[in-house]
Design a protein around this motif. Sequence first.
Motif, PDB file in Angstrom:
ATOM      1  N   ASN A   1      22.659 -54.289 -18.316  1.00 23.38           N
ATOM      2  CA  ASN A   1      23.376 -53.803 -19.493  1.00 23.38           C
ATOM      3  C   ASN A   1      23.993 -52.426 -19.290  1.00 23.38           C
ATOM      4  O   ASN A   1      24.411 -51.782 -20.258  1.00 23.38           O
ATOM      5  N   ASP A   2      24.030 -51.977 -18.037  1.00 17.47           N
ATOM      6  CA  ASP A   2      24.703 -50.714 -17.734  1.00 17.47           C
ATOM      7  C   ASP A   2      25.855 -50.935 -16.749  1.00 17.47           C
ATOM      8  O   ASP A   2      26.288 -50.015 -16.062  1.00 17.47           O
ATOM      9  N   ALA A   3      26.353 -52.158 -16.681  1.00 13.38           N
ATOM     10  CA  ALA A   3      27.452 -52.480 -15.767  1.00 13.38           C
ATOM     11  C   ALA A   3      28.717 -51.698 -16.125  1.00 13.38           C
ATOM     12  O   ALA A   3      29.010 -51.461 -17.301  1.00 13.38           O
ATOM     13  N   THR A   4      29.459 -51.295 -15.103  1.00  9.93           N
ATOM     14  CA  THR A   4      30.743 -50.618 -15.261  1.00  9.93           C
ATOM     15  C   THR A   4      31.753 -51.303 -14.347  1.00  9.93           C
ATOM     16  O   THR A   4      31.377 -52.165 -13.533  1.00  9.93           O
ATOM     17  N   PRO A   5      33.019 -50.941 -14.424  1.00 12.44           N
ATOM     18  CA  PRO A   5      33.996 -51.530 -13.505  1.00 12.44           C
ATOM     19  C   PRO A   5      33.641 -51.345 -12.030  1.00 12.44           C
ATOM     20  O   PRO A   5      34.119 -52.112 -11.181  1.00 12.44           O
ATOM     21  N   LYS A   6      32.794 -50.379 -11.703  1.00  9.48           N
ATOM     22  CA  LYS A   6      32.375 -50.182 -10.312  1.00  9.48           C
ATOM     23  C   LYS A   6      31.523 -51.348  -9.808  1.00  9.48           C
ATOM     24  O   LYS A   6      31.324 -51.503  -8.599  1.00  9.48           O
ATOM     25  N   ASP A   7      30.987 -52.154 -10.743  1.00  6.94           N
ATOM     26  CA  ASP A   7      30.149 -53.291 -10.367  1.00  6.94           C
ATOM     27  C   ASP A   7      30.954 -54.577 -10.179  1.00  6.94           C
ATOM     28  O   ASP A   7      30.380 -55.641  -9.972  1.00  6.94           O
TER      29      ASP A   7
ATOM     30  N   ASP B   1      31.225 -47.425 -24.603  1.00  9.97           N
ATOM     31  CA  ASP B   1      29.789 -47.154 -24.642  1.00  9.97           C
ATOM     32  C   ASP B   1      29.083 -48.096 -23.673  1.00  9.97           C
ATOM     33  O   ASP B   1      29.560 -49.203 -23.390  1.00  9.97           O
ATOM     34  N   THR B   2      27.959 -47.664 -23.154  1.00  5.23           N
ATOM     35  CA  THR B   2      27.312 -48.349 -22.034  1.00  5.23           C
ATOM     36  C   THR B   2      27.071 -49.826 -22.290  1.00  5.23           C
ATOM     37  O   THR B   2      27.474 -50.686 -21.493  1.00  5.23           O
ATOM     38  N   VAL B   3      26.415 -50.160 -23.395  1.00  6.32           N
ATOM     39  CA  VAL B   3      26.034 -51.547 -23.646  1.00  6.32           C
ATOM     40  C   VAL B   3      27.246 -52.429 -23.870  1.00  6.32           C
ATOM     41  O   VAL B   3      27.367 -53.515 -23.293  1.00  6.32           O
ATOM     42  N   ASN B   4      28.189 -51.968 -24.700  1.00  2.00           N
ATOM     43  CA  ASN B   4      29.331 -52.819 -25.015  1.00  2.00           C
ATOM     44  C   ASN B   4      30.313 -52.945 -23.856  1.00  2.00           C
ATOM     45  O   ASN B   4      30.992 -53.971 -23.731  1.00  2.00           O
ATOM     46  N   GLU B   5      30.405 -51.927 -23.002  1.00  2.00           N
ATOM     47  CA  GLU B   5      31.259 -52.072 -21.823  1.00  2.00           C
ATOM     48  C   GLU B   5      30.670 -53.125 -20.891  1.00  2.00           C
ATOM     49  O   GLU B   5      31.394 -53.989 -20.373  1.00  2.00           O
TER      50      GLU B   5
END
Length: 275
Positions: A168-174, A143-147
């Motif tokens: 708070n919307d970071a993903t592995p792409k960041d 989920d967005t926040v916990n990832e």
Amino acid sequence: MRNAIKFTAAALATGALTLGLTACGSEKDSASDTSRPLVVGASTVPHAEILTYIKDNLAKKAGLDLDVTGFTDYTTLNPATEDGSVDANYFQNQPYLDEFNQKNGTDIVPVVTVHLEPLGLYSKKLKSADELKSGATIAVPNDTVNEARALKLLDAGGIITLKDGVGNDATPKDITENPKNIEFKELEAAQTPRSLDDVDAAVINGNYALEADLSPAKDALVSESPKDNPYGNFLAVKKGNEDDPRVAKLAKLLTSAEVRKFIEDKYDGSVIPSF
């Protein structure tokens, strides 16, 4: 006690229907009836345990009739609060609530912050984060926040580097630096403890770690710092119900010296009072 309050999805649905039928009148009439029990939905661990302690030891003296409803699926708690199936909930942090309100057009608001459950990196194969090998796999909540929170934890632990200013919307792409070429397995947060047999390590929410008999204070290879941490868990209600006298009584009890001692004694650093 940890397993004392658990409900299946079907049971919860039935409970919600029963509450709806009992209310019978308009939502406004139901909300204004402060003589009835305060129904609070909560994640089973540790939130419902904390509320049950209050119900069993403090509520009667404070003049509060408290009904604790445990939810095994926390994603249903805000919808239940919005539709009036429960009067309040206790399970979430501010970034999660902000995202929920924005996506769903709801107006649920925090009342009082109670505790922090430090997010942790766990492993059945490693004794320290330094033992992570090149190409290792780490499970993270999807989920967005916990990832984003998980990636920030790994950044703080020196395992990866995130680009500056990531929110708070970071993903592995960041990720800007990944020296060990870590691979990420994105799973539902509740599934991360079960993944430990299949991955090198997993970032696990504090409540799910406790349910899996993992101690964030003792077992985590990397753990969040409580200092200036934005992820404290709070009591929340639908906007307009903040002044309900029952809610005010519960908020006072949740931040009492008795509850602080209960949290510190029972969870031994795995759950940290925020008051």
